[in-house]
Design a protein around this motif. Structure first.
Motif, short mmCIF file in Angstrom:
data_model
loop_
_atom_site.label_atom_id
_atom_site.label_comp_id
_atom_site.label_asym_id
_atom_site.label_seq_id
_atom_site.Cartn_x
_atom_site.Cartn_y
_atom_site.Cartn_z
N ILE A 174 6.79 3.96 -2.03
CA ILE A 174 5.64 2.89 -2.49
C ILE A 174 4.75 2.39 -2.41
O ILE A 174 4.05 2.27 -2.95
N GLY A 175 4.73 2.50 -0.51
CA GLY A 175 3.22 1.54 -0.07
C GLY A 175 4.83 1.14 1.06
O GLY A 175 5.43 1.64 1.61
N GLU A 176 3.12 0.05 1.82
CA GLU A 176 4.32 -0.72 2.74
C GLU A 176 4.30 -2.05 2.99
O GLU A 176 3.15 -2.69 2.22
N SER A 177 4.56 -3.11 3.47
CA SER A 177 4.71 -3.93 3.61
C SER A 177 3.76 -4.90 3.91
O SER A 177 3.32 -4.06 4.87
N PRO A 178 3.43 -6.01 3.99
CA PRO A 178 2.35 -6.86 4.44
C PRO A 178 2.76 -6.11 6.88
O PRO A 178 2.03 -6.43 7.17
N LYS A 179 4.07 -6.48 6.64
CA LYS A 179 4.91 -5.99 8.09
C LYS A 179 4.36 -4.68 8.88
O LYS A 179 4.82 -4.22 9.77
N GLY A 180 3.98 -4.23 7.53
CA GLY A 180 3.75 -2.65 8.40
C GLY A 180 5.37 -1.58 7.68
O GLY A 180 5.60 -0.29 7.97
N ILE A 181 6.53 -2.49 7.29
CA ILE A 181 7.71 -1.79 6.54
C ILE A 181 7.23 -0.71 5.56
O ILE A 181 6.98 -1.20 4.76
N PRO A 182 7.61 0.71 5.54
CA PRO A 182 7.50 1.50 4.46
C PRO A 182 8.70 1.46 3.68
O PRO A 182 9.85 0.65 3.91
N VAL A 183 8.37 0.98 2.36
CA VAL A 183 8.72 0.82 1.40
C VAL A 183 9.25 2.27 -0.25
O VAL A 183 8.48 2.34 -0.11
N PHE A 184 10.57 1.89 -0.03
CA PHE A 184 11.19 2.61 -0.87
C PHE A 184 12.16 2.29 -2.14
O PHE A 184 12.26 1.47 -2.01
N ILE A 185 11.92 3.47 -3.35
CA ILE A 185 12.95 2.42 -4.24
C ILE A 185 13.47 4.26 -4.48
O ILE A 185 12.75 5.49 -4.67
N ASP A 186 14.38 4.36 -5.75
CA ASP A 186 15.47 4.83 -6.88
C ASP A 186 14.31 6.00 -7.45
O ASP A 186 13.26 4.86 -8.11
N ARG A 187 14.34 7.38 -7.34
CA ARG A 187 12.84 7.41 -8.47
C ARG A 187 13.33 7.38 -9.33
O ARG A 187 11.66 7.13 -10.95
N TYR A 188 14.76 7.21 -10.06
CA TYR A 188 14.58 7.01 -11.63
C TYR A 188 14.02 5.84 -12.24
O TYR A 188 13.80 5.44 -13.43
N ALA A 189 14.75 3.85 -11.26
CA ALA A 189 13.94 3.17 -11.78
C ALA A 189 12.79 3.29 -12.02
O ALA A 189 12.51 2.19 -12.38
N TYR A 190 12.18 3.81 -10.53
CA TYR A 190 10.27 3.80 -10.14
C TYR A 190 9.80 4.47 -11.87
O TYR A 190 8.36 3.62 -11.43
N GLU A 191 10.52 5.29 -12.32
CA GLU A 191 9.96 6.24 -13.07
C GLU A 191 10.31 5.12 -14.59
O GLU A 191 9.43 5.91 -16.06
N ALA A 192 11.29 4.06 -14.75
CA ALA A 192 11.66 3.11 -15.93
C ALA A 192 10.58 2.73 -15.63
O ALA A 192 9.06 2.35 -15.12
#
Length: 237
Positions: free
Chosen positions: A129-147
């Protein structure tokens, strides 16, 4: 007791030993369902849940006392608001459990679709879903993201002097539990010495970039007794 000093062996008598008993204050046994209901009723964000919305409830495998009862109550309250709640496993996935294995882990602690009254959607698929200010790639569970909304439940062991510990526990559950193996790998690769900072940073990004509603911090004392339940909104994290 036999001791050796300067190559000389001596027998030294042991001091007297007295039998002791650990004393502690009798803890007030919390009525978990009543306390959780109070916290839910006091939360203004509850009014923002609209009929028909799909709400993801992230649950970990922490073996919290009364966990099944708390999740059932939460599901009932969500349904009474017209929402369509479902469970997503939010397990610390350093061991790389598969989706089915995560479902089985929840089953072992009593979290099943039949018992809870809501479907369980388990997947290892995550969305970047993007990158944190430090540049860390940010991921999230697909079902949670679609909720349409996300609620995270987490247990925290209380340690004296760490009043904000329950918030850090919720951040970890958001980052590692919802981010699955993808988040574990990313947070470690950006420096194991700063992993706590990385987890907090990623959690804040997830909270801001998704439909996160609130977290439920279940606080236990060293005797596995629930002493507090705190509902924390995104502003509080």
């Amino acid at each position: 007791m036999i001791v050796t000093k300067n190559n000389l062996t001596r027998i030294i008598p042991l001091p007297s030993v007295l039998q002791g008993k650990q004393l502690r204050e009798n803890m007030h046994m919390l009525d978990v369902k009543v306390e959780l209901a109070k916290e839910i009723d006091a939360l203004e964000i509850w009014a923002k849940i609209a009929p028909g919305q799909r709400i993801a409830v992230a649950v970990a495998n922490q073996g919290t006392n009364n966990l099944v009862e708390m999740v059932k109550l939460l599901i009932i309250r969500l349904r009474s608001a017209g929402a369509k709640p479902f469970i997503v496993p939010a397990i610390d996935n350093g061991r790389g459990l598969s989706a089915d294995e995560q479902r089985d882990v929840l089953k072992k602690i009593g979290i099943t679709e039949k018992e809870i009254g809501a479907p369980i959607y388990s997947t290892m698929e995550t969305i970047l879903i993007g990158e944190s200010p430090k540049g860390i790639p940010v991921f999230i569970d697909r079902y949670a993201y679609e909720a349409d909304g996300i609620i995270v439940l987490n247990r925290t062991k209380f340690h004296g002097g760490f009043s904000s510990d329950y918030k850090s526990g919720l951040r970890r559950r958001i980052t590692i539990g919802l981010g699955k193996q993808s988040s574990v790998s990313m947070c470690r690769s950006y420096g194991s010495t700063h992993i706590s900072e990385n987890i907090a940073e990623v959690a804040r990004f997830i909270i801001q970039a998704t439909t996160f509603l609130f977290g439920i911090a279940v606080i236990e004392n060293p005797y596995h007794e629930i002493t507090h339940i705190k509902l924390v909104t995104s502003q509080g994290l």
